[in-house]
Design an enzyme around this catalytic site. Structure first.
Site, PDB file in Angstrom:
ATOM      1  N   ASN A   7       0.926  -1.207  -0.045  1.00  0.00           N
ATOM      2  CA  ASN A   7      -0.030   0.269   0.031  1.00  0.00           C
ATOM      3  C   ASN A   7       0.951   1.408  -0.016  1.00  0.00           C
ATOM      4  OD1 ASN A   7      -1.837   2.223   0.679  1.00  0.00           O
ATOM      5  ND2 ASN A   7      -2.159   1.405   2.683  1.00  0.00           N
ATOM      6  N   TRP A   8       1.011   1.633  -1.152  1.00  0.00           N
ATOM      7  CA  TRP A   8       1.922   2.821  -1.338  1.00  0.00           C
ATOM      8  C   TRP A   8       1.504   4.472  -0.834  1.00  0.00           C
ATOM      9  CZ3 TRP A   8       4.163   2.015  -7.076  1.00  0.00           C
ATOM     10  CH2 TRP A   8       4.920   0.750  -6.953  1.00  0.00           C
ATOM     11  N   LYS A   9       0.157   4.275  -0.391  1.00  0.00           N
ATOM     12  CA  LYS A   9      -0.462   5.509   0.070  1.00  0.00           C
ATOM     13  C   LYS A   9       0.008   6.775  -0.674  1.00  0.00           C
ATOM     14  CE  LYS A   9      -0.332   3.545   4.719  1.00  0.00           C
ATOM     15  NZ  LYS A   9      -0.300   3.696   6.150  1.00  0.00           N
ATOM     16  N   HIS A  94      -9.734   1.339   4.854  1.00  0.00           N
ATOM     17  CA  HIS A  94      -8.570   1.646   5.641  1.00  0.00           C
ATOM     18  C   HIS A  94      -8.652   2.548   6.684  1.00  0.00           C
ATOM     19  CE1 HIS A  94      -4.500   2.759   6.465  1.00  0.00           C
ATOM     20  NE2 HIS A  94      -3.995   1.686   5.910  1.00  0.00           N
ATOM     21  N   GLU A  96      -7.163   4.814   7.656  1.00  0.00           N
ATOM     22  CA  GLU A  96      -6.908   6.504   7.314  1.00  0.00           C
ATOM     23  C   GLU A  96      -8.196   7.073   6.715  1.00  0.00           C
ATOM     24  OE1 GLU A  96      -2.984   5.675   5.453  1.00  0.00           O
ATOM     25  OE2 GLU A  96      -2.202   5.289   7.530  1.00  0.00           O
ATOM     26  N   GLU A 166      -5.841  -4.521  10.831  1.00  0.00           N
ATOM     27  CA  GLU A 166      -4.833  -3.546  11.047  1.00  0.00           C
ATOM     28  C   GLU A 166      -5.103  -2.792  12.417  1.00  0.00           C
ATOM     29  OE1 GLU A 166      -2.680  -2.574   7.113  1.00  0.00           O
ATOM     30  OE2 GLU A 166      -4.295  -1.223   7.282  1.00  0.00           O
ATOM     31  N   GLY A 172       2.244   2.340  10.883  1.00  0.00           N
ATOM     32  CA  GLY A 172       3.305   3.444  10.903  1.00  0.00           C
ATOM     33  C   GLY A 172       3.948   3.810  12.187  1.00  0.00           C
ATOM     34  N   SER A 211       3.176  -1.742  10.686  1.00  0.00           N
ATOM     35  CA  SER A 211       4.634  -1.886  11.084  1.00  0.00           C
ATOM     36  C   SER A 211       5.301  -3.175  10.556  1.00  0.00           C
ATOM     37  CB  SER A 211       4.858  -1.603  12.192  1.00  0.00           C
ATOM     38  OG  SER A 211       4.384  -0.097  12.699  1.00  0.00           O
ATOM     39  N   GLY A 232       2.845  -1.167   4.338  1.00  0.00           N
ATOM     40  CA  GLY A 232       2.681   0.294   4.073  1.00  0.00           C
ATOM     41  C   GLY A 232       4.235   0.841   3.607  1.00  0.00           C
ATOM     42  N   GLY A 233       4.740   1.391   4.755  1.00  0.00           N
ATOM     43  CA  GLY A 233       5.939   2.133   4.637  1.00  0.00           C
ATOM     44  C   GLY A 233       7.071   1.097   3.993  1.00  0.00           C
TER      45      GLY A 233
HETATM   46  P1  PGA Z   1       2.571   0.630   7.644  1.00  0.00           P
HETATM   47  O1  PGA Z   1       1.151   0.758   7.232  1.00  0.00           O
HETATM   48  O2  PGA Z   1       3.190  -0.892   7.220  1.00  0.00           O
HETATM   49  O3  PGA Z   1       3.661   1.724   7.238  1.00  0.00           O
HETATM   50  O4  PGA Z   1       2.557   0.536   9.135  1.00  0.00           O
HETATM   51  C1  PGA Z   1       0.305  -0.400   6.707  1.00  0.00           C
HETATM   52  C2  PGA Z   1      -1.172   0.082   6.306  1.00  0.00           C
HETATM   53  O5  PGA Z   1      -1.670   1.429   6.609  1.00  0.00           O
HETATM   54  O6  PGA Z   1      -1.529  -0.417   5.426  1.00  0.00           O
END
Ligand code: PGA
Length: 257
Positions: A7-9, A94, A96, A166, A172, A211, A232-233
């Protein structure tokens, strides 16, 4: 099989996205055991990334979708548009989206209906905040999220449903959830969805996200209850992402005996 979703956000322009996906494909070349890889770039990069991944081992996903198929909905992107650009998957709900953009359970449910009517596979995200966990209500919270997101949704026999657990506090933060807690949550999710009777058991795939790094990926992936990871990251850093794909490859090798 194991699944790794990137997930590149809201990161990377078109050129950087294409470079990253090329790097992912290069790293997969020649490897015998690799997980299913699904990459979710920004909307604006989907088209160019699709050209690179077409006929490759990597599938394309979007990070969000609107509830309507077309019409006067300024700024929305529909399931039709995602199909048109070659996406096969879409992340729905998600945290966010829910917490920063005010997506309600009802909207998540509408999105699940829209995705179900399209030829897209949903990756439905659920998870509790730290306050909810501290209050001992993590299970009840996730159960409620599942019940409302999936209300009235009936999948076809062949359709797959991904649910990504999640926990918000793990996203994050550098503080990933403990393996045991994820496995217990996944068991609860599986039981709950079985009661709802909306998808064949072997078509329900459960991911963990929050994470995830190349250092902790193996311990999650080796659990049978964890079908894969939503990253994500670490999905933005080619070396780290390859570390995660390699960990999945090792697990697939070990489990095939
Ligand atoms: P993260 O994000 O790996 O940076 O914690 C995961 C996500 O939000 O899908």
């Amino acid at each position: 099989m194991k699944y790794v979703v990137g997930n590149w956000k809201m990161h990377l322009g078109i050129r950087e996205s294409v470079a990253l996906v090329r790097g992912v494909l290069r790293g997969l070349r020649g490897k015998e055991r690799t997980p299913e890889v699904i990459l979710c770039p920004s909307f604006t990069a989907l088209s160019e990334v699709h050209k690179v991944v077409a006929r490759s081992r990597v599938a394309l996903g979007a990070q969000n979708v609107g509830t309507e198929r077309s019409g006067a909905f300024t700024g929305e992107v529909s399931t039709l548009m995602l199909e048109d650009v070659g996406a096969q998957y879409v992340i729905v709900g998600h945290s966010e989206r829910r917490n920063v953009f005010g997506e309600t359970d009802e909207m998540v449910n509408q999105k699940m209906h829209a995705v179900n009517e399209a030829k897209l596979t949903p990756i439905l995200c659920v998870g509790e905040s730290m306050d909810v966990r501290d209050a001992g209500e993590a299970y009840a919270h996730v159960r409620d999220q599942l019940s409302s997101a999936l209300e009235g949704v009936r999948l076809k026999r062949s359709d797959t449903l991904f649910v990504a657990y999640e926990p918000i506090w793990a996203i994050g933060s550098g503080k990933p959830a403990a393996v045991g807690d994820i496995v217990e949550m996944h068991q609860m999710i599986r039981e709950h969805i079985a009661k709802m009777d909306i998808v064949e058991q072997d078509k329900l795939l459960l991911l963990y996200g929050g994470s995830v790094t190349d250092e902790n990926a193996y311990q999650y992936l080796r659990e049978r209850e964890i079908d894969g990871l939503l990253v994500g990251g670490a999905s933005l850093k080619l070396q780290q992402f390859h570390g995660i794909l390699d960990a999945a490859g090792e697990v697939i090798h070990a489990q095939q005996g």
